[in-house]
Design a protein around this motif. Structure first.
Motif, PDB file in Angstrom:
ATOM      1  N   ALA A 227      27.085  31.823  24.880  1.00 40.17           N
ATOM      2  CA  ALA A 227      25.808  31.279  23.790  1.00 40.17           C
ATOM      3  C   ALA A 227      24.917  32.217  24.883  1.00 40.17           C
ATOM      4  CB  ALA A 227      25.956  30.310  24.311  1.00 40.17           C
ATOM      5  N   ALA A 228      23.826  32.405  24.755  1.00 36.11           N
ATOM      6  CA  ALA A 228      22.778  32.505  25.889  1.00 36.11           C
ATOM      7  C   ALA A 228      21.090  32.152  25.463  1.00 36.11           C
ATOM      8  CB  ALA A 228      22.204  34.158  24.958  1.00 36.11           C
ATOM      9  N   VAL A 229      20.729  32.473  26.081  1.00 39.62           N
ATOM     10  CA  VAL A 229      19.022  32.388  26.459  1.00 39.62           C
ATOM     11  C   VAL A 229      18.418  33.888  25.779  1.00 39.62           C
ATOM     12  CG1 VAL A 229      16.922  31.126  27.322  1.00 39.62           C
ATOM     13  CG2 VAL A 229      19.122  30.638  27.716  1.00 39.62           C
ATOM     14  N   LEU A 230      18.122  34.151  25.095  1.00 36.95           N
ATOM     15  CA  LEU A 230      16.901  35.027  24.085  1.00 36.95           C
ATOM     16  C   LEU A 230      15.767  35.308  24.060  1.00 36.95           C
ATOM     17  CD1 LEU A 230      18.119  38.195  22.987  1.00 36.95           C
ATOM     18  CD2 LEU A 230      18.262  37.007  20.571  1.00 36.95           C
ATOM     19  N   THR A 231      15.181  36.394  24.167  1.00 39.58           N
ATOM     20  CA  THR A 231      13.623  37.137  24.186  1.00 39.58           C
ATOM     21  C   THR A 231      13.625  38.645  23.434  1.00 39.58           C
ATOM     22  OG1 THR A 231      11.887  37.235  24.518  1.00 39.58           O
ATOM     23  CG2 THR A 231      13.419  37.886  25.869  1.00 39.58           C
ATOM     24  N   ILE A 232      12.518  38.471  22.380  1.00 37.50           N
ATOM     25  CA  ILE A 232      12.973  39.411  21.693  1.00 37.50           C
ATOM     26  C   ILE A 232      11.340  40.633  21.882  1.00 37.50           C
ATOM     27  CG2 ILE A 232      13.596  40.537  19.779  1.00 37.50           C
ATOM     28  CD1 ILE A 232      14.422  37.551  18.018  1.00 37.50           C
TER      29      ILE A 232
ATOM     30  N   VAL B  26      22.922  32.936  19.601  1.00 38.24           N
ATOM     31  CA  VAL B  26      21.219  32.152  20.651  1.00 38.24           C
ATOM     32  C   VAL B  26      21.399  30.548  20.664  1.00 38.24           C
ATOM     33  CG1 VAL B  26      20.155  31.976  18.329  1.00 38.24           C
ATOM     34  CG2 VAL B  26      18.524  32.603  20.642  1.00 38.24           C
ATOM     35  N   ARG B  27      20.777  30.207  21.976  1.00 38.97           N
ATOM     36  CA  ARG B  27      21.324  28.407  21.969  1.00 38.97           C
ATOM     37  C   ARG B  27      19.913  28.048  22.758  1.00 38.97           C
ATOM     38  NH1 ARG B  27      24.939  25.575  25.131  1.00 38.97           N
ATOM     39  NH2 ARG B  27      26.469  27.047  23.987  1.00 38.97           N
ATOM     40  N   HIS B  28      18.740  28.851  22.823  1.00 39.38           N
ATOM     41  CA  HIS B  28      17.133  29.305  23.312  1.00 39.38           C
ATOM     42  C   HIS B  28      16.859  30.216  22.589  1.00 39.38           C
ATOM     43  CE1 HIS B  28      13.923  26.419  23.704  1.00 39.38           C
ATOM     44  NE2 HIS B  28      13.629  27.085  24.195  1.00 39.38           N
ATOM     45  N   LEU B  29      15.752  30.780  21.826  1.00 39.35           N
ATOM     46  CA  LEU B  29      14.864  31.304  21.651  1.00 39.35           C
ATOM     47  C   LEU B  29      13.479  31.575  22.085  1.00 39.35           C
ATOM     48  CD1 LEU B  29      14.667  34.309  20.383  1.00 39.35           C
ATOM     49  CD2 LEU B  29      14.653  33.267  18.180  1.00 39.35           C
ATOM     50  N   TYR B  30      13.024  32.876  23.086  1.00 38.82           N
ATOM     51  CA  TYR B  30      11.329  32.356  23.438  1.00 38.82           C
ATOM     52  C   TYR B  30      11.281  33.906  22.890  1.00 38.82           C
ATOM     53  CZ  TYR B  30      11.638  29.415  27.155  1.00 38.82           C
ATOM     54  OH  TYR B  30      12.078  28.080  27.780  1.00 38.82           O
ATOM     55  N   ILE B  31       9.369  33.616  22.272  1.00 35.98           N
ATOM     56  CA  ILE B  31       9.305  34.543  21.111  1.00 35.98           C
ATOM     57  C   ILE B  31       7.665  34.405  21.540  1.00 35.98           C
ATOM     58  CG2 ILE B  31      10.732  34.889  19.485  1.00 35.98           C
ATOM     59  CD1 ILE B  31       9.105  33.708  17.404  1.00 35.98           C
TER      60      ILE B  31
ATOM     61  N   ARG C  67      18.289  23.819  11.870  1.00 27.16           N
ATOM     62  CA  ARG C  67      20.077  24.661  11.443  1.00 27.16           C
ATOM     63  C   ARG C  67      20.898  25.146  11.802  1.00 27.16           C
ATOM     64  NH1 ARG C  67      17.216  27.290   8.038  1.00 27.16           N
ATOM     65  NH2 ARG C  67      18.584  29.463   8.249  1.00 27.16           N
ATOM     66  N   HIS C  68      21.128  25.891  13.046  1.00 33.17           N
ATOM     67  CA  HIS C  68      22.023  26.352  13.980  1.00 33.17           C
ATOM     68  C   HIS C  68      21.988  25.964  15.215  1.00 33.17           C
ATOM     69  CE1 HIS C  68      22.809  29.437  10.837  1.00 33.17           C
ATOM     70  NE2 HIS C  68      21.645  28.978  10.257  1.00 33.17           N
ATOM     71  N   GLY C  69      21.045  24.534  16.007  1.00 37.49           N
ATOM     72  CA  GLY C  69      21.790  24.656  16.694  1.00 37.49           C
ATOM     73  C   GLY C  69      20.708  24.719  18.242  1.00 37.49           C
ATOM     74  N   PHE C  70      19.426  25.858  17.567  1.00 33.43           N
ATOM     75  CA  PHE C  70      19.297  26.442  18.903  1.00 33.43           C
ATOM     76  C   PHE C  70      17.803  25.723  19.240  1.00 33.43           C
ATOM     77  CE2 PHE C  70      18.742  30.057  15.616  1.00 33.43           C
ATOM     78  CZ  PHE C  70      17.856  30.399  15.712  1.00 33.43           C
ATOM     79  N   GLY C  71      17.428  25.982  20.135  1.00 29.33           N
ATOM     80  CA  GLY C  71      15.612  25.647  20.439  1.00 29.33           C
ATOM     81  C   GLY C  71      15.181  27.371  19.948  1.00 29.33           C
TER      82      GLY C  71
END
Length: 192
Positions: free
Chosen positions: A14-19, A115-120, A143-147
């Motif tokens: 899993a990952a904490v992600l930004t794009i 993705v477990r958590h997403l910052y945009i 739906r998919h369980g990520f913040g």
């Protein structure tokens, strides 16, 4: 920092992600990356950046694309300095430009990057014809369980910090103003 070209078929963690494009890694980017790395440490997960090469504006309109503030190599060095653990570089081409927002969420974010958590950023849009937005990501997260969190625009002395603002300061020869927006003196590297 690990650098990967493309997205795996299936994430191994899993990952904490930004794009984003992160051109210049200015103060706004740095604030977003700070949120990313703090959350990643809190969750015990890698802090991951998804970026694109070439810049989408270079793909859609090469003649009108803005000058880059940093080469890909410079951007990667700045991301590593900001504490990013892994960077995925997606080739921006016709296939990616035509990908639906729903497919991007399912194939790239959920399956490929875990993705477990997403910052945009607050102006983030994605998918073919920029059909995806923050609300769509929130629904997918439920739906998919990520913040999902967005970071509001950062302003310095009342001015929105952006790569465009840095370019404008450089075009005017105002290196001090560019440095205020970047959080460091502007520099460029190249082969002589």
């Amino acid at each position: 920092m690990q650098v990967h070209r493309g997205i795996p078929e299936q994430a191994d963690t899993a990952a904490v992600l930004t794009i984003g494009n992160f051109d210049g890694v200015h103060l706004g980017h740095q604030a977003l990356l700070s949120l990313l790395t703090d959350k990643a440490r809190e969750l015990g997960l890698p802090a991951v950046v998804l970026t694109f090469e070439p810049h989408p504006r270079e793909y859609f309109s090469p003649a009108d694309a803005p000058a880059r503030l940093a080469s890909l190599r410079e951007k990667l060095l700045l991301l590593a300095t900001a504490g990013v653990d892994r960077c995925h570089i997606c080739r921006f081409d016709a296939r990616l430009a035509a990908q639906s927002a729903a497919s991007f969420i399912d194939d790239t974010l959920v399956r490929g990057l875990g993705v477990r958590h997403l910052y945009i950023g607050d102006d983030f849009r994605f998918g073919a014809r920029r059909q995806g937005n923050f609300a769509m990501l929130q629904e997918a997260g439920a739906r998919h369980g990520f913040g999902v969190e967005s970071m509001p625009t950062l302003a310095v002395a009342g001015e929105r910090v952006s790569s465009s603002a840095v370019r404008a300061a450089l075009a005017e020869g105002d290196l001090a103003h560019a440095a205020r927006l970047l959080g460091r003196p502007y520099s460029i590297a190249g082969r002589v």
